[in-house]
Design an enzyme around this catalytic site. Structure first.
Site, short mmCIF file in Angstrom:
data_model
loop_
_atom_site.label_atom_id
_atom_site.label_comp_id
_atom_site.label_asym_id
_atom_site.label_seq_id
_atom_site.Cartn_x
_atom_site.Cartn_y
_atom_site.Cartn_z
N LYS A 9 0.84 -1.19 0.00
CA LYS A 9 0.00 0.00 0.00
C LYS A 9 0.88 1.26 0.00
CE LYS A 9 -2.94 -1.56 3.37
NZ LYS A 9 -4.21 -1.91 4.09
N TYR A 49 -12.62 -2.49 -1.95
CA TYR A 49 -12.99 -2.39 -0.53
C TYR A 49 -14.50 -2.30 -0.32
CZ TYR A 49 -8.14 -1.97 1.15
OH TYR A 49 -6.83 -2.22 1.49
N PHE A 57 -14.16 3.69 9.09
CA PHE A 57 -12.84 3.96 8.51
C PHE A 57 -12.85 3.92 6.98
CE2 PHE A 57 -13.12 -0.62 9.46
CZ PHE A 57 -12.74 -1.20 8.25
N ARG A 85 -1.14 -14.22 4.38
CA ARG A 85 -1.75 -13.52 5.53
C ARG A 85 -0.87 -13.68 6.77
NH1 ARG A 85 -6.31 -10.13 5.09
NH2 ARG A 85 -6.98 -10.76 7.17
N THR A 91 -4.22 -7.57 11.19
CA THR A 91 -4.59 -6.26 10.63
C THR A 91 -4.07 -5.11 11.48
OG1 THR A 91 -6.58 -7.31 9.76
CG2 THR A 91 -6.58 -4.90 9.87
N ARG A 102 3.76 -6.61 9.49
CA ARG A 102 3.05 -5.51 10.18
C ARG A 102 3.62 -5.28 11.58
NH1 ARG A 102 -2.92 -7.20 7.86
NH2 ARG A 102 -2.99 -5.75 6.10
N ASN A 112 -0.95 0.12 7.61
CA ASN A 112 -0.44 -1.22 7.92
C ASN A 112 0.22 -1.93 6.72
OD1 ASN A 112 -2.78 -1.73 6.54
ND2 ASN A 112 -3.69 -3.07 8.08
N HIS A 115 -1.87 -5.23 1.72
CA HIS A 115 -3.14 -5.94 1.62
C HIS A 115 -2.84 -7.36 1.17
CE1 HIS A 115 -7.23 -7.07 0.52
NE2 HIS A 115 -6.68 -7.63 -0.55
N GLU A 126 -10.27 -11.02 -6.40
CA GLU A 126 -9.35 -9.88 -6.35
C GLU A 126 -8.28 -9.97 -7.44
OE1 GLU A 126 -9.81 -8.89 -1.56
OE2 GLU A 126 -7.88 -9.62 -2.31
#
Ligand code: IDP
Ligand code: MG
Length: 150
Positions: A9, A49, A57, A85, A91, A102, A112, A115, A126
């Site tokens: 990101k 999203y 948020f 993940r 997260t 993270r 963070n 994704h 995705e």
């Protein structure tokens, strides 16, 4: 082979952590399938999203992801979704396990770094949202048989 979408990101790109993310996924044994460095338009951000629409948020998330370029990638391997993940960590960076990206590089949930698709069915959606079929590279590595059991 299971595939998953990974985004570095805007905060990760700005902080010079693209290489760190790629390096950890390579080191894990995952195989890169596609990559592009790009700006994210509002439409793509909102589709990506959509599940978070209406949450407090959400607006901040859309402006964060569209604020500067991202590195979008597809990685594959056995259990790629879960493996990636796990490498990213929880997260909320303060809940992420030591040794995860993270944990090691972030403090705030709204900054963070990455994704990663959260389940195989979403990963398929995705990957198709971010990449055209002809942008995915099917290939094999000499070392695959030492990383993949089958
Ligand atoms: P994930 O990225 O680990 O899958 P999700 O719950 O799907 O986490 O949330 C998507 C993204 O939205 C998070 O990565 C984070 O950047 C942002 N986000 C989630 N919860 C919050 C929050 O409470 N405040 C600010 N941003 C949040
Ligand atoms: Mg998610």
């Amino acid at each position: 082979m299971e595939q998953t979408l990974v985004l570095v990101k805007p905060d990760g790109v700005q902080r010079g952590l693209i290489g760190e993310v790629i390096s950890r996924l390579e080191r894990r044994g995952l195989r890169l399938v596609a990559a592009k460095f790009m700006n994210v338009d509002k439409g793509l951000a909102e589709t990506h999203y959509a599940i978070h629409k209406g949450k407090p948020f959400y607006e901040g998330l859309i402006s964060y992801i569209t604020s500067a370029p991202v590195m979008a990638m597809v990685w594959e391997g056995p259990n790629a979704v879960a493996a990636v993940r796990q490498t990213m960590g929880a997260t909320r960076p303060t809940e992420a396990a030591p040794g995860t990206l993270r944990h090691d590089f972030a403090l705030e949930v709204g900054r963070n770094l990455t994704h990663a698709s959260d389940e195989p069915a979403n990963a398929e959606k995705e990957v198709a949202l971010w990449f055209k079929k002809d942008e995915l590279v099917a290939w094999k590595r000499e070392v695959d048989r030492w990383i993949f059991e089958k």
